[in-house]
Motif scaffolding. Sequence first.
Motif, PDB file in Angstrom:
ATOM      1  N   ARG A 104      10.159  -4.694   0.371  1.00 13.65           N
ATOM      2  CA  ARG A 104       9.522  -5.170   1.358  1.00 13.65           C
ATOM      3  C   ARG A 104       8.432  -4.125   1.733  1.00 13.65           C
ATOM      4  NH1 ARG A 104      10.528  -9.742   3.958  1.00 13.65           N
ATOM      5  NH2 ARG A 104       9.360  -9.112   5.743  1.00 13.65           N
ATOM      6  N   VAL A 105       8.860  -2.747   1.280  1.00 13.47           N
ATOM      7  CA  VAL A 105       7.878  -1.519   1.833  1.00 13.47           C
ATOM      8  C   VAL A 105       6.984  -1.106   0.918  1.00 13.47           C
ATOM      9  CG1 VAL A 105       8.195   0.771   2.913  1.00 13.47           C
ATOM     10  CG2 VAL A 105       9.993  -0.884   3.456  1.00 13.47           C
ATOM     11  N   PRO A 106       5.874  -1.393   1.238  1.00  8.24           N
ATOM     12  CA  PRO A 106       4.844  -0.936   0.228  1.00  8.24           C
ATOM     13  C   PRO A 106       4.676   0.691  -0.045  1.00  8.24           C
ATOM     14  CG  PRO A 106       3.672  -2.449   1.712  1.00  8.24           C
ATOM     15  CD  PRO A 106       5.114  -1.963   1.972  1.00  8.24           C
ATOM     16  N   LYS A 107       4.520   1.118  -0.930  1.00 14.35           N
ATOM     17  CA  LYS A 107       4.512   2.561  -1.268  1.00 14.35           C
ATOM     18  C   LYS A 107       3.344   3.098  -0.275  1.00 14.35           C
ATOM     19  CE  LYS A 107       6.427   3.774  -5.457  1.00 14.35           C
ATOM     20  NZ  LYS A 107       7.315   4.985  -5.507  1.00 14.35           N
ATOM     21  N   GLY A 108       3.677   4.219   0.284  1.00  8.85           N
ATOM     22  CA  GLY A 108       2.974   4.912   1.269  1.00  8.85           C
ATOM     23  C   GLY A 108       3.141   4.469   2.763  1.00  8.85           C
ATOM     24  N   MET A 109       3.641   3.349   2.924  1.00  6.03           N
ATOM     25  CA  MET A 109       3.920   2.679   4.187  1.00  6.03           C
ATOM     26  C   MET A 109       5.284   3.418   4.900  1.00  6.03           C
ATOM     27  SD  MET A 109       4.028  -1.306   5.812  1.00  6.03           S
ATOM     28  CE  MET A 109       2.225  -1.246   5.662  1.00  6.03           C
ATOM     29  N   ASP A 110       5.212   3.576   6.168  1.00  4.60           N
ATOM     30  CA  ASP A 110       6.427   4.452   6.945  1.00  4.60           C
ATOM     31  C   ASP A 110       7.441   2.974   7.080  1.00  4.60           C
ATOM     32  OD1 ASP A 110       8.471   4.829   8.626  1.00  4.60           O
ATOM     33  OD2 ASP A 110       7.230   5.574  10.154  1.00  4.60           O
ATOM     34  N   PRO A 111       8.626   3.133   6.322  1.00  6.65           N
ATOM     35  CA  PRO A 111       9.586   1.783   6.392  1.00  6.65           C
ATOM     36  C   PRO A 111       9.921   1.231   7.886  1.00  6.65           C
ATOM     37  CG  PRO A 111      10.615   3.717   5.479  1.00  6.65           C
ATOM     38  CD  PRO A 111       9.314   4.162   5.436  1.00  6.65           C
ATOM     39  N   ALA A 112       9.694   2.480   8.474  1.00 11.38           N
ATOM     40  CA  ALA A 112      10.233   1.898  10.126  1.00 11.38           C
ATOM     41  C   ALA A 112       9.268   0.736  10.816  1.00 11.38           C
ATOM     42  CB  ALA A 112      10.271   3.255  10.863  1.00 11.38           C
ATOM     43  N   ALA A 113       7.926   0.954  10.173  1.00 10.77           N
ATOM     44  CA  ALA A 113       6.683   0.235  10.596  1.00 10.77           C
ATOM     45  C   ALA A 113       7.077  -1.378  10.288  1.00 10.77           C
ATOM     46  CB  ALA A 113       5.514   1.002  10.356  1.00 10.77           C
ATOM     47  N   VAL A 114       7.554  -1.334   9.025  1.00  7.87           N
ATOM     48  CA  VAL A 114       7.909  -2.533   8.461  1.00  7.87           C
ATOM     49  C   VAL A 114       9.174  -3.210   9.318  1.00  7.87           C
ATOM     50  CG1 VAL A 114       8.629  -3.821   6.333  1.00  7.87           C
ATOM     51  CG2 VAL A 114       6.829  -1.888   6.153  1.00  7.87           C
ATOM     52  N   LEU A 115       9.992  -2.242   9.579  1.00  3.12           N
ATOM     53  CA  LEU A 115      11.138  -2.863  10.080  1.00  3.12           C
ATOM     54  C   LEU A 115      10.808  -3.278  11.552  1.00  3.12           C
ATOM     55  CD1 LEU A 115      14.196  -3.086  10.381  1.00  3.12           C
ATOM     56  CD2 LEU A 115      14.530  -0.982  11.146  1.00  3.12           C
ATOM     57  N   GLN A 116       9.856  -2.610  12.327  1.00  2.00           N
ATOM     58  CA  GLN A 116       9.641  -2.857  13.467  1.00  2.00           C
ATOM     59  C   GLN A 116       8.790  -4.429  13.476  1.00  2.00           C
ATOM     60  OE1 GLN A 116       7.116   0.130  15.645  1.00  2.00           O
ATOM     61  NE2 GLN A 116       6.229  -1.582  16.893  1.00  2.00           N
ATOM     62  N   THR A 117       8.209  -4.735  12.677  1.00  4.58           N
ATOM     63  CA  THR A 117       7.663  -5.943  12.456  1.00  4.58           C
ATOM     64  C   THR A 117       8.789  -7.018  12.620  1.00  4.58           C
ATOM     65  OG1 THR A 117       5.732  -5.221  11.344  1.00  4.58           O
ATOM     66  CG2 THR A 117       6.006  -7.491  11.202  1.00  4.58           C
ATOM     67  N   GLY A 118       9.793  -6.865  11.782  1.00  8.01           N
ATOM     68  CA  GLY A 118      10.558  -8.011  11.667  1.00  8.01           C
ATOM     69  C   GLY A 118      11.587  -7.855  12.769  1.00  8.01           C
TER      70      GLY A 118
END
Length: 243
Positions: A104-118
């Motif tokens: 779910r984490v695009p290259k170059g994106m902070d995974p914590a930001a993706v987690l925060q969305t969920g």
Amino acid sequence: MRNTFLACAGVVLTAAALAACGSSADGNDPEAAGAQRPAASGPAAPGPSTTAATEPATPPSEEPEASGESAPAATAEGPKTPADEITPATGTFTRKQKEYLKDRVPKGMDPAAVLQTGQETCDKLRYLVKADRDTAVGAIVTGEIPDAKDAVAGLCTQHQDLVDEAAYGYPDGKHSGKNLRPGVYRSASPTTDCSWRIEGEGGKELASGASGTGKSRSITIPDSAVTFTSTGCYAWLPEGGEG
């Protein structure tokens, strides 16, 4: 957004509210867990039965507070970060969080930001359920909470019943063919300009109605129905959980 509860829940939650809904490494209820959230570095007869239901419940007095821009959703196309390379800038991820972030984490994106969305999605559902359960399910049906299915499956499984019920609901619009299921349905958080029409073969009207009260109404979609059209009713939910 057209729904008051959704407008309240749509704002970004404070860091404290987010931490209260953090996931546990060993449990399925992130809202009750104490795990610290990693910090993000980036943002059957034709015709409806028209029995009225009760008014929507009063929303909780404590509404989510705004605290800046929402974190980006992981919808970008392109390569994703390998699972073994997903690490937060600070803190650690729990097992459940790592499972959610996989692919779910695009290259170059902070995974914590993706987690925060969920996690914000889980927070919205938690708030809406407390205010009015039908509104929470309706928000999933209409797509106003678009990533609910994945977020619930990975981060807040206690809300799986909302996703399961939403799978059998109808948003406003025209529905026909295999997507049309006979059964009894109730409107979730309708406007004062709610109307519906059920048609059979050749466009023959089987039932129609309207409601200007803003209260929930109940209709029956018969086996002979070919098309069901709804306007201003927001969403229709199956009685008994499934249509």
